[in-house]
Design a protein around this motif. Structure first.
Motif, mmCIF file in Angstrom:
data_model
loop_
_atom_site.group_PDB
_atom_site.id
_atom_site.type_symbol
_atom_site.label_atom_id
_atom_site.label_comp_id
_atom_site.label_asym_id
_atom_site.label_seq_id
_atom_site.Cartn_x
_atom_site.Cartn_y
_atom_site.Cartn_z
ATOM 1 N N ALA A 75 0.825 -1.204 0.000
ATOM 2 C CA ALA A 75 0.000 0.000 0.000
ATOM 3 C C ALA A 75 0.863 1.259 0.000
ATOM 4 O O ALA A 75 0.591 2.221 -0.731
ATOM 5 C CB ALA A 75 -0.930 -0.010 1.205
ATOM 6 N N ALA A 76 1.925 1.259 0.814
ATOM 7 C CA ALA A 76 2.810 2.421 0.875
ATOM 8 C C ALA A 76 3.534 2.630 -0.445
ATOM 9 O O ALA A 76 3.680 3.766 -0.926
ATOM 10 C CB ALA A 76 3.806 2.257 2.020
ATOM 11 N N ALA A 77 4.002 1.537 -1.059
ATOM 12 C CA ALA A 77 4.731 1.641 -2.323
ATOM 13 C C ALA A 77 3.844 2.138 -3.452
ATOM 14 O O ALA A 77 4.297 2.866 -4.351
ATOM 15 C CB ALA A 77 5.335 0.287 -2.682
ATOM 16 N N GLU A 78 2.562 1.757 -3.440
ATOM 17 C CA GLU A 78 1.645 2.132 -4.517
ATOM 18 C C GLU A 78 0.836 3.383 -4.193
ATOM 19 O O GLU A 78 0.013 3.816 -5.012
ATOM 20 C CB GLU A 78 0.705 0.966 -4.813
ATOM 21 C CG GLU A 78 1.442 -0.278 -5.328
ATOM 22 C CD GLU A 78 0.496 -1.439 -5.616
ATOM 23 O OE1 GLU A 78 -0.724 -1.277 -5.430
ATOM 24 O OE2 GLU A 78 1.001 -2.498 -6.036
ATOM 25 N N GLY A 79 1.058 3.958 -3.020
ATOM 26 C CA GLY A 79 0.328 5.165 -2.649
ATOM 27 C C GLY A 79 -1.161 4.944 -2.507
ATOM 28 O O GLY A 79 -1.980 5.770 -2.909
ATOM 29 N N ARG A 80 -1.546 3.814 -1.902
ATOM 30 C CA ARG A 80 -2.953 3.455 -1.749
ATOM 31 C C ARG A 80 -3.279 3.248 -0.279
ATOM 32 O O ARG A 80 -2.408 2.980 0.530
ATOM 33 C CB ARG A 80 -3.268 2.169 -2.518
ATOM 34 C CG ARG A 80 -3.049 2.256 -4.016
ATOM 35 C CD ARG A 80 -3.017 0.871 -4.637
ATOM 36 N NE ARG A 80 -4.179 0.071 -4.258
ATOM 37 C CZ ARG A 80 -4.262 -1.247 -4.437
ATOM 38 N NH1 ARG A 80 -3.241 -1.913 -4.965
ATOM 39 N NH2 ARG A 80 -5.353 -1.901 -4.095
ATOM 40 N N ASP A 81 -4.567 3.358 0.030
ATOM 41 C CA ASP A 81 -5.005 3.049 1.396
ATOM 42 C C ASP A 81 -6.071 1.961 1.400
ATOM 43 O O ASP A 81 -6.809 1.809 2.376
ATOM 44 C CB ASP A 81 -5.536 4.298 2.097
ATOM 45 C CG ASP A 81 -6.810 4.837 1.453
ATOM 46 O OD1 ASP A 81 -7.168 4.350 0.352
ATOM 47 O OD2 ASP A 81 -7.441 5.742 2.042
ATOM 48 N N ASP A 82 -6.166 1.214 0.274
ATOM 49 C CA ASP A 82 -7.226 0.202 0.167
ATOM 50 C C ASP A 82 -6.693 -1.202 -0.077
ATOM 51 O O ASP A 82 -7.408 -2.070 -0.564
ATOM 52 C CB ASP A 82 -8.193 0.573 -0.958
ATOM 53 C CG ASP A 82 -7.524 0.572 -2.337
ATOM 54 O OD1 ASP A 82 -6.271 0.594 -2.397
ATOM 55 O OD2 ASP A 82 -8.253 0.543 -3.342
ATOM 56 N N VAL A 83 -5.426 -1.444 0.251
ATOM 57 C CA VAL A 83 -4.855 -2.786 0.091
ATOM 58 C C VAL A 83 -5.271 -3.652 1.278
ATOM 59 O O VAL A 83 -5.153 -3.233 2.433
ATOM 60 C CB VAL A 83 -3.321 -2.737 -0.020
ATOM 61 C CG1 VAL A 83 -2.733 -4.145 -0.083
ATOM 62 C CG2 VAL A 83 -2.910 -1.937 -1.251
ATOM 63 N N THR A 84 -5.771 -4.848 0.970
ATOM 64 C CA THR A 84 -6.236 -5.773 2.009
ATOM 65 C C THR A 84 -5.235 -6.910 2.172
ATOM 66 O O THR A 84 -4.825 -7.526 1.180
ATOM 67 C CB THR A 84 -7.612 -6.355 1.631
ATOM 68 O OG1 THR A 84 -8.554 -5.288 1.548
ATOM 69 C CG2 THR A 84 -8.087 -7.367 2.653
ATOM 70 N N ALA A 85 -4.842 -7.183 3.398
ATOM 71 C CA ALA A 85 -3.903 -8.269 3.671
ATOM 72 C C ALA A 85 -4.516 -9.612 3.300
ATOM 73 O O ALA A 85 -5.736 -9.800 3.390
ATOM 74 C CB ALA A 85 -3.504 -8.263 5.149
ATOM 75 N N LEU A 86 -3.683 -10.533 2.890
ATOM 76 C CA LEU A 86 -4.155 -11.880 2.568
ATOM 77 C C LEU A 86 -4.670 -12.564 3.843
ATOM 78 O O LEU A 86 -3.981 -12.571 4.873
ATOM 79 C CB LEU A 86 -3.018 -12.712 1.978
ATOM 80 C CG LEU A 86 -2.545 -12.308 0.583
ATOM 81 C CD1 LEU A 86 -1.213 -12.981 0.259
ATOM 82 C CD2 LEU A 86 -3.586 -12.667 -0.470
ATOM 83 N N PRO A 87 -5.863 -13.140 3.801
ATOM 84 C CA PRO A 87 -6.359 -13.895 4.969
ATOM 85 C C PRO A 87 -5.573 -15.185 5.146
ATOM 86 O O PRO A 87 -5.135 -15.794 4.164
ATOM 87 C CB PRO A 87 -7.822 -14.172 4.618
ATOM 88 C CG PRO A 87 -7.877 -14.119 3.130
ATOM 89 C CD PRO A 87 -6.825 -13.138 2.685
ATOM 90 N N TYR A 88 -5.416 -15.615 6.369
ATOM 91 C CA TYR A 88 -4.513 -16.731 6.662
ATOM 92 C C TYR A 88 -5.010 -17.472 7.894
ATOM 93 O O TYR A 88 -5.551 -16.873 8.829
ATOM 94 C CB TYR A 88 -3.124 -16.149 6.900
ATOM 95 C CG TYR A 88 -2.057 -17.086 7.425
ATOM 96 C CD1 TYR A 88 -1.271 -17.839 6.560
ATOM 97 C CD2 TYR A 88 -1.809 -17.183 8.793
ATOM 98 C CE1 TYR A 88 -0.266 -18.662 7.040
ATOM 99 C CE2 TYR A 88 -0.805 -18.006 9.280
ATOM 100 C CZ TYR A 88 -0.036 -18.746 8.400
ATOM 101 O OH TYR A 88 0.952 -19.562 8.871
ATOM 102 N N GLY A 89 -4.861 -18.794 7.878
ATOM 103 C CA GLY A 89 -5.267 -19.569 9.041
ATOM 104 C C GLY A 89 -5.033 -21.049 8.855
ATOM 105 O O GLY A 89 -4.257 -21.470 7.978
#
Length: 531
Positions: A75-89
């Motif tokens: 998100a920081a590299a692309e200048g975005r605030d809408d990147v969602t982390a991959l779900p994991y479990g």
């Protein structure tokens, strides 16, 4: 005009909803671990709460914290605030495979050999550690070639496979459960649909409102009621358990690696392919993550789980578009790792499950399944819709086979006294049900769904030579037993790994490839209509 770069935040409002959905999914897996380890494998409280669950906690922290950090970096590299982390479990399919195809056979063999119940459980746990380690190492090794596979596989082939899983193993099961308890399940479902499809606001996050109302209805209608004995049992494991490092037990259980390679190898490969499909799903939703590091950490989480005492691999979860649509970004993954880890380390899982039944939050997971299935159609070209439908079918067949076997068990069959056998096939065919075809599709359905969908895409695009290569790959996988091969056991049909195991299917795919090669020749002669 220059684009304004947005600064990502570690926690936003949507992360609360995302946390409830992902945490509920993880909680279900942890409750399954508790139930199966105690009820089926006979693990003592010390083994379960002192070794297995602390290992689960550490593995959940590894992946959730890494994928949160990665999402923030992207998100920081692309200048975005809408990147969602991959779900994991926890990996659901591997959980059942390790319990019933590795650990339980080891326990039964130990009991038959004269070992006591406690020693048999210990041996089963050691075998589970080895299976988990093997799965993680396969995923680590596969991360180096996964990018190539991702470039070769059409998007419809990857997304339709997830769509089949979402419709069956996720959505339909929770839909059944909703209609089995309508006084509890229907209102939370309405809240979820109104919030995330209708844009209705309730003052608080829709996921939280859904869980609170579901919990209140469960207690008010008697689905959950006060039971002092059950409450005391849920309270007894509460304490603090630090993870250990069980390298000696891994070494002691090493014989399971050779004895159960027919389970460990395909499960590791399935996990690798499934994680790859989930990365494609995330990219289709607008978030592109580097393939190799994501898959490597995915495998590393399973390795950490095995070393720290857990028998159950972790994985990148299906459902990224759903969490993104919820408004979840980075913080939901951090919250999930920390809070689920705390539950496992403190022994409070049973207490939470007693207070908040699954029915209270299952509408969130049902919605996730709907979103994933829909994405398979909306994120692919309209002309590829037939390929998406074809890719859904093996997953539906695998689920149908599971339901059929569960029905047999409910009828008192599929037991050591009344074992499954090929004679059942003729009985099913009396009602025009070719159950042997469902059993064949059940084995390796992740592979067959992707391959059949890819073949259909290339047929639609008139690239018959590429389609033939996929058919040849299907023949090879079938020949070694990774697709369609199965053998009868008293209680199940399980994969059979050996040369020629699914020879008939291998020959069928070769004939399929010949037809595709003819089509390629006909195309060169102008005998094929343009798409």
């Amino acid at each position: 005009m220059t684009a304004v770069k947005l600064r990502p935040r570690w926690l936003v409002r949507g992360d609360i909803d995302g946390f409830f959905g992902l945490a509920l999914d993880n909680l279900i897996q942890i409750l399954l671990i508790v139930g199966l380890c105690q009820g089926v494998l006979g693990f003592s409280a010390g083994l379960l709460y002192g070794r297995v669950l602390p290992g689960v906690a550490l593995s959940l922290l590894v992946g959730n914290l890494y994928y949160s950090w990665l999402a923030y970096r992207v998100a920081a590299a692309e200048g975005r605030d809408d990147v969602t982390a991959l779900p994991y479990g926890i990996n659901t399919v591997s959980l059942f495979a390790h319990v019933f195809l590795v650990m339980l056979p080891v326990k039964l063999a130990a009991l038959a050999g004269g070992a006591g119940a406690e020693r048999s459980a210990e041996l089963a746990w050691q075998a589970g550690l080895v299976a988990c380690l093997g799965s993680g190492l396969i995923e680590l090794a596969g991360s180096t070639v996964a990018d190539t596979l991702r470039r070769l596989a059409p998007r419809a082939a990857l997304l339709s496979t997830l769509g089949g899983i979402a419709l069956t193993f996720i959505a339909i099961g929770f839909l059944f459960r909703t209609y089995a308890a309508p006084l509890v399940g229907m209102l939370p479902l309405a809240i979820i649909l109104l919030t995330y499809f209708g844009g209705v606001r309730f003052g608080l996050p829709g996921g939280l409102v859904s869980v609170l109302l579901g919990t209140a209805l469960a207690w008010a209608t008697g689905l959950v009621s006060w039971d002092s004995a059950r409450f005391a049992a849920a309270l007894s494991p509460v304490g603090f358990y630090l993870p250990g490092f069980w390298l000696g037990d891994l070494w002691a259980g090493r014989a399971a690696l050779g004895a159960y390679v027919s389970v460990i190898l395909p499960m590791g490969l399935f996990n690798l392919v499934g994680s790859l499909q989930n990365l494609e799903s995330a990219e289709a939703a607008g978030d592109r993550f580097p393939t190799a590091p994501c898959l490597a950490v995915n495998g590393l989480g399973s390795v950490v789980a095995a070393v720290a005492g857990s028998c159950f691999p972790t994985t990148i979860y299906i459902g990224h578009p759903g969490w993104k649509a919820l408004g979840a970004r980075v913080g939901y993954s951090v919250l999930n790792g920390v809070i689920m880890g705390a539950l496992c380390l403190s022994g409070t899982v049973a207490l939470l499950a007693y207070c908040v039944p699954i029915e209270a939050g299952m509408a969130i997971v049902l919605w996730i399944g709907i979103v994933i299935a829909a994405q398979a159609f909306t994120a692919t070209p309209p002309s590829h819709a037939p390929a998406v439908v074809v890719g859904l079918l093996p997953g539906i067949a695998g689920w149908g086979a599971l339901i059929a076997k569960n029905a047999l068990r409910a009828a008192g069959l599929a037991t050591p006294d009344k074992p499954l056998s090929a004679a059942l096939v003729a009985q099913f065919r009396l009602s025009d049900t070719y159950i042997d075809g469902a059993f064949a599709l059940e084995q390796g359905f992740i592979f067959s769904a992707m391959i059949l969908s890819a073949i259909t895409v290339y047929i639609v695009e008139r690239q018959f030579g590429k389609a033939a290569l996929w058919a040849l790959a299907a023949a090879a996988l079938s020949w070694v037993g990774l697709m369609h091969s199965y053998q009868w056991t008293p209680t199940d049909t399980v994969i059979l790994l050996r040369p020629g195991a699914a020879g008939n299917w291998a020959i069928g795919y070769l004939l399929f490839a010949l037809a595709l090669l003819y089509a390629q020749w006909a195309k060169s002669r102008g005998m094929v209509n343009k798409p």
